[in-house]
Each structure stands twice: as C-alpha cells, then as structure tokens.
Design a protein around this motif. Structure first.
Motif, PDB file in Angstrom:
ATOM      1  N   GLY A 314       0.831  -1.208   0.000  1.00  0.00           N
ATOM      2  CA  GLY A 314       0.000   0.000   0.000  1.00  0.00           C
ATOM      3  C   GLY A 314       0.862   1.253   0.000  1.00  0.00           C
ATOM      4  N   VAL A 315       0.435   2.241  -0.768  1.00  0.00           N
ATOM      5  CA  VAL A 315       1.213   3.476  -0.865  1.00  0.00           C
ATOM      6  C   VAL A 315       1.237   4.218   0.479  1.00  0.00           C
ATOM      7  CG1 VAL A 315       1.357   5.752  -1.947  1.00  0.00           C
ATOM      8  CG2 VAL A 315       0.808   3.770  -3.336  1.00  0.00           C
ATOM      9  N   SER A 316       0.068   4.316   1.126  1.00  0.00           N
ATOM     10  CA  SER A 316       0.035   5.153   2.348  1.00  0.00           C
ATOM     11  C   SER A 316       0.951   4.616   3.439  1.00  0.00           C
ATOM     12  CB  SER A 316      -1.389   5.280   2.885  1.00  0.00           C
ATOM     13  OG  SER A 316      -2.186   5.807   1.886  1.00  0.00           O
ATOM     14  N   PRO A 317       0.901   3.291   3.767  1.00  0.00           N
ATOM     15  CA  PRO A 317       1.834   2.825   4.807  1.00  0.00           C
ATOM     16  C   PRO A 317       3.292   3.014   4.411  1.00  0.00           C
ATOM     17  CG  PRO A 317       0.331   1.047   4.115  1.00  0.00           C
ATOM     18  CD  PRO A 317      -0.012   2.254   3.299  1.00  0.00           C
ATOM     19  N   PHE A 318       3.573   2.867   3.117  1.00  0.00           N
ATOM     20  CA  PHE A 318       4.953   3.031   2.658  1.00  0.00           C
ATOM     21  C   PHE A 318       5.415   4.487   2.827  1.00  0.00           C
ATOM     22  CE2 PHE A 318       7.632   4.309  -0.995  1.00  0.00           C
ATOM     23  CZ  PHE A 318       8.819   3.715  -0.581  1.00  0.00           C
ATOM     24  N   VAL A 319       4.578   5.429   2.356  1.00  0.00           N
ATOM     25  CA  VAL A 319       4.952   6.847   2.448  1.00  0.00           C
ATOM     26  C   VAL A 319       5.107   7.239   3.923  1.00  0.00           C
ATOM     27  CG1 VAL A 319       4.084   9.207   2.035  1.00  0.00           C
ATOM     28  CG2 VAL A 319       3.986   7.502   0.203  1.00  0.00           C
ATOM     29  N   ARG A 320       4.225   6.671   4.778  1.00  0.00           N
ATOM     30  CA  ARG A 320       4.332   6.958   6.216  1.00  0.00           C
ATOM     31  C   ARG A 320       5.642   6.412   6.782  1.00  0.00           C
ATOM     32  NH1 ARG A 320      -1.024   6.026   6.906  1.00  0.00           N
ATOM     33  NH2 ARG A 320      -0.699   3.831   7.380  1.00  0.00           N
ATOM     34  N   ALA A 321       6.006   5.218   6.354  1.00  0.00           N
ATOM     35  CA  ALA A 321       7.244   4.603   6.873  1.00  0.00           C
ATOM     36  C   ALA A 321       8.473   5.395   6.423  1.00  0.00           C
ATOM     37  CB  ALA A 321       7.339   3.144   6.411  1.00  0.00           C
ATOM     38  N   VAL A 322       8.458   5.870   5.191  1.00  0.00           N
ATOM     39  CA  VAL A 322       9.585   6.689   4.709  1.00  0.00           C
ATOM     40  C   VAL A 322       9.626   7.991   5.516  1.00  0.00           C
ATOM     41  CG1 VAL A 322      10.595   7.867   2.694  1.00  0.00           C
ATOM     42  CG2 VAL A 322       9.437   5.662   2.384  1.00  0.00           C
ATOM     43  N   GLY A 323       8.447   8.531   5.799  1.00  0.00           N
ATOM     44  CA  GLY A 323       8.362   9.752   6.610  1.00  0.00           C
ATOM     45  C   GLY A 323       8.926   9.532   8.002  1.00  0.00           C
ATOM     46  N   SER A 324       8.624   8.361   8.583  1.00  0.00           N
ATOM     47  CA  SER A 324       9.157   8.075   9.921  1.00  0.00           C
ATOM     48  C   SER A 324      10.670   7.958   9.886  1.00  0.00           C
ATOM     49  CB  SER A 324       8.582   6.763  10.475  1.00  0.00           C
ATOM     50  OG  SER A 324       7.198   6.861  10.541  1.00  0.00           O
ATOM     51  N   ALA A 325      11.206   7.608   8.727  1.00  0.00           N
ATOM     52  CA  ALA A 325      12.671   7.531   8.591  1.00  0.00           C
ATOM     53  C   ALA A 325      13.264   8.905   8.262  1.00  0.00           C
ATOM     54  CB  ALA A 325      13.028   6.506   7.517  1.00  0.00           C
ATOM     55  N   ALA A 361      16.063   6.310   3.309  1.00  0.00           N
ATOM     56  CA  ALA A 361      14.740   6.270   3.945  1.00  0.00           C
ATOM     57  C   ALA A 361      13.781   5.391   3.146  1.00  0.00           C
ATOM     58  CB  ALA A 361      14.196   7.692   4.073  1.00  0.00           C
ATOM     59  N   ILE A 362      13.920   5.400   1.826  1.00  0.00           N
ATOM     60  CA  ILE A 362      13.055   4.559   0.985  1.00  0.00           C
ATOM     61  C   ILE A 362      13.358   3.075   1.250  1.00  0.00           C
ATOM     62  CG2 ILE A 362      12.676   3.847  -1.443  1.00  0.00           C
ATOM     63  CD1 ILE A 362      12.816   6.909  -2.090  1.00  0.00           C
ATOM     64  N   GLU A 363      14.640   2.755   1.370  1.00  0.00           N
ATOM     65  CA  GLU A 363      15.006   1.362   1.703  1.00  0.00           C
ATOM     66  C   GLU A 363      14.389   0.956   3.036  1.00  0.00           C
ATOM     67  OE1 GLU A 363      19.168   0.557   1.636  1.00  0.00           O
ATOM     68  OE2 GLU A 363      19.416   1.266  -0.418  1.00  0.00           O
ATOM     69  N   THR A 364      14.483   1.847   4.011  1.00  0.00           N
ATOM     70  CA  THR A 364      13.908   1.557   5.337  1.00  0.00           C
ATOM     71  C   THR A 364      12.404   1.353   5.205  1.00  0.00           C
ATOM     72  OG1 THR A 364      15.591   2.961   6.297  1.00  0.00           O
ATOM     73  CG2 THR A 364      13.731   2.420   7.719  1.00  0.00           C
ATOM     74  N   GLY A 365      11.758   2.248   4.452  1.00  0.00           N
ATOM     75  CA  GLY A 365      10.307   2.156   4.268  1.00  0.00           C
ATOM     76  C   GLY A 365       9.913   0.851   3.592  1.00  0.00           C
ATOM     77  N   LEU A 366      10.680   0.435   2.607  1.00  0.00           N
ATOM     78  CA  LEU A 366      10.367  -0.820   1.895  1.00  0.00           C
ATOM     79  C   LEU A 366      10.464  -2.009   2.857  1.00  0.00           C
ATOM     80  CD1 LEU A 366      12.210  -0.251  -1.524  1.00  0.00           C
ATOM     81  CD2 LEU A 366       9.730  -0.361  -1.164  1.00  0.00           C
TER      82      LEU A 366
END
Ligand code: PMP
Length: 392
Positions: A314-325, A361-366
């Motif tokens: 899902g895009v939203s959880p991913f974008v949120r996870a990148v944001g948290s990073a 941050a994208i790697e972390t989000g993934l």
C-alpha cells in the motif's frame, strides 16, 4: 530529537535559508524604493534564468494553475483552435482551462508513463491548424519530460503560439526559451525556482505579446488580464511605482534572493546538476527493484521520479514509513496509478546528500512494509553513479 525531516516531494521543496530569511523581513511598502529595486531586479533576472533576453516577465500572486490561466486567458479568443499535448493530469487541465476561455481544443494524450512523439504533434498541427499549442514540459503526475527544444519551431511552422507549462521544470530542466523559439514559458514559485508557494511566473516572448495586442475581444478574466499587469511590470523594471493589485511583497523579496542565487550558480551548471542528481536517484530506485512510471528512460524527468510499488504494497503505509525515517515523499497523483505509485522531487536546492538520504529512507520504508532488499543497495548504486563509476 529535533523532529527534523527532509522535504523531497515534487513541490514545495526545501528552500535556501537566505530565501526564508528574506520572507521573514518586515514587509516594506509595495511602493518603497527598496521594493521597486527588488521587484525590478527579479524581473530582469527572470529574463536571464529563462534565457530569453527579449521576453517580458510577469509575476502575479497565485499558484501554478493561475500561471496557466495567465497564459490561456490572454492568448486564446472564443473559437480559436488549440492543440494540447498531455502526458498526465496537468496536461489534461489545459483542455478544461482553454475550453473555458472559448477555445476548440484537440488533445493529444500519451499513455500513462509515455510521451508524445514529435511527428504525432506535427501531424496534428497540420490537420487542426491550432492558434495555440501547449506542452507540459514535466508532468508531475507521471514524471514524464517532453522534449521541447523543437516545439517552438514546430508551432511557428503551423502559425501557433507555443505555451510551455514549466511548473515542474523551469530552473531545473534545460530550457532556452529564446533559442528554442518558445513563446511563453510559465511556472510557479515553489518548485525549482526555490520560493515558497504563492507566485505565478511567466515570460512572454515578442510573438506572444503581438498575439495578445492583436486580440479582437477583451480578456474574459479580470485578474489574469495582461493589460492590467504589463504596465505594472514595466513600471517596476523602470523603478517607478505602479499599482493594479497589491503584490505579494515578501514573496517577491524572497524571489529576488532566490533568482540571484540561481544566476550565481549559472543556468548551465544548474541544468547539469539536476541531470546528474536525477541519474543517481534513478539508479538507486532501479537497484531497489522498483519500476519507474516512465518505463523508457528517454521520457524521464530530472526534477522528480515517479515509481511503482510492487503489487500488494500500500502506498500510504509506505509513504508513512519513509516519513518516519525522516524523509517526506509524495504518494501517487495520476488517477489511473494513484494507489500504486509514489513520487520523489529532486530539484532546486537539492544536493547529493539529499539523494542518498532519500534512498536510505526509501530502503527503510520498503523493509517496514515487507519488501526485502539488500540494505544499502539503492544508496550504493546512487553513490556509484555520483562518483561516475558504472558497472551495475
Ligand atoms: N503544472 C504542472 C506541470 C505541475 O506539476 C503543477 C503542480 N505540481 C501545476 C501545474 C500546478 O501548480 P501548483 O502546484 O502550484 O498547484
């Protein structure tokens, strides 16, 4: 923890500290000599940044859609034919906008992630004989960059005025307005121009001004009418007070600072920097196994990157996870791919370190959303590209 985060959406972007300081200065009178200088200087700098010495710059309070309206309202009359080249949501907007101003619009649309071939544009121009041709240089909804070096000459061959929507390209992508015979190039402040949102900017070349002056009917929009704004722009450049609507004084002071910085860097250096950083970022997302929306690299922008996420993520959880990073990125925008894509802006003040931070941050989000990748793979690919080392 300071709660800092790095803003890497395709506008607004991270702004230079001196630009933000200018914004925070006490507001001068819009008729004060120092402001006449700031505004007059900014207009002159626009000619240099757009590489259009014979152009007429306009700066009016408004965001990107208003810059589009500043062009459309003044350059079409009811019944005029217009040809719109669309590579995404923002191209499609021109169809609606020009129609509202009474134009008969033909749209040439690309498949999502593709561009429109120049031969197709030439054919359509031959058939429809448009008075106006619009091209979105970089469509932020798809990350597609159209080649525009030939568009000005193409439009002229068919008697059309060319209008380039450069909202996501001016001061980032290579644009040589005069050499490429482009009649109008428009943008908004919050992207590669490097000023917080609120300014609509355009440079009109001599043919566009002639077309405007030859109008038979008054402009239907009161606020966008060039006949209200041209005398104001000319007066400020001559350092004389003038008024139609109160200018956004602080934003214009910030614009004069940002344009000075842009010209200090130099347009050619700036174009190359954007290209180099985008190559590095795109090498990074490739190494992470992500597919870009423009599948064919010739259509890829240098100011932003649009990517698909693998099925099931899902895009939203991913974008949120990148944001948290620590890095703020954007989700999808184009309605056909909104739920499967994310977008990252890399323009204006962006540096190599920001590219690496965003990829980290994208790697972390993934990983957070369950997509395994070799830690550091994206960052390493980008770092190799930045260092000029190939071999992937
Ligand atoms: N045109 C293009 C090509 C854009 O990318 C955008 C916004 N991203 C706009 C117009 C609209 O500008 P704004 O962001 O100021 O609404």
């Amino acid at each position: 923890m300071k709660g800092r985060s790095l803003l890497m959406i395709p506008g607004p972007i991270e702004f230079e500290p001196d630009v933000l300081s200018a914004l925070g200065e006490p507001t001068p009178s819009h008729l004060a000599p120092a402001f006449l200088d700031a505004f007059g200087g900014a207009l002159a700098s626009m000619r240099e940044a757009w590489l259009c010495p014979s152009g007429q710059p306009l700066v009016v309070a408004g965001s990107g859609p208003f810059a589009m309206e500043l062009a459309a309202a003044n350059l079409v009359e009811p019944g005029d034919r217009a040809l719109v080249v669309s590579t995404g949501v923002f191209g499609d907007r021109f169809v609606d906008l020009l129609g509202r101003h009474g134009a008969e619009v033909t749209a040439l649309s690309a498949d999502v992630g593709g561009g429109v071939d120049l031969n197709r544009i030439e054919d359509a121009a031959r058939k429809t004989k448009p008075r106006l041709l619009t091209v979105t240089h970089v469509d932020t909804s798809t990350g597609v960059r159209m080649p525009i070096a030939e568009i000005g000459a193409l439009a002229r061959r068919h008697g059309a005025i060319s209008v380039i929507d450069g909202v996501c390209s001016v001061a980032g992508e290579e644009i040589r307005q005069e050499a490429w015979q482009l009649d109008v190039v428009l943008t908004a402040s919050q992207k590669a121009i490097g000023v917080p949102p609120g300014l609509a900017l355009l440079v009109a070349g001599p043919r566009a001004l002639e077309r405007f002056e030859a109008r038979k009917q008054p402009v239907r929009s009161y606020y966008a009418d060039w006949s209200k704004w041209l005398p104001v722009m000319r007066a400020y450049e001559a350092r004389t007070p003038s008024y139609f609507g109160t200018p956004p004084v602080n934003l214009i002071c910030a614009l004069s600072v940002s344009l000075r910085q842009i010209l200090e860097e130099g347009m050619d250096v700036r174009f190359v920097r954007h290209e180099k950083l985008s190559r590095a970022f795109q090498a990074g997302v490739d190494a992470l196994g992500l597919c870009q929306v423009p599948a064919d690299s010739t259509w890829r922008a240098h100011t932003l990157t649009a990517c698909y996420l693998p099925d099931g993520i899902g895009v939203s959880p991913f974008v949120r996870a990148v944001g948290s990073a620590g890095v703020v990125i954007a989700g999808g925008l184009h309605p056909d791919i909104r739920e499967r894509t994310f977008r990252v802006g890399h323009m204006g003040a962006v540096r190599a370190g920001d590219i690496l931070a965003a990829l980290g941050a994208i790697e972390t989000g993934l990983r957070e959303v369950g997509m395994a990748s070799l830690p550091g793979a994206g960052v390493a690919a980008a770092a190799r590209t930045l260092a000029g080392i190939s071999g992937d």
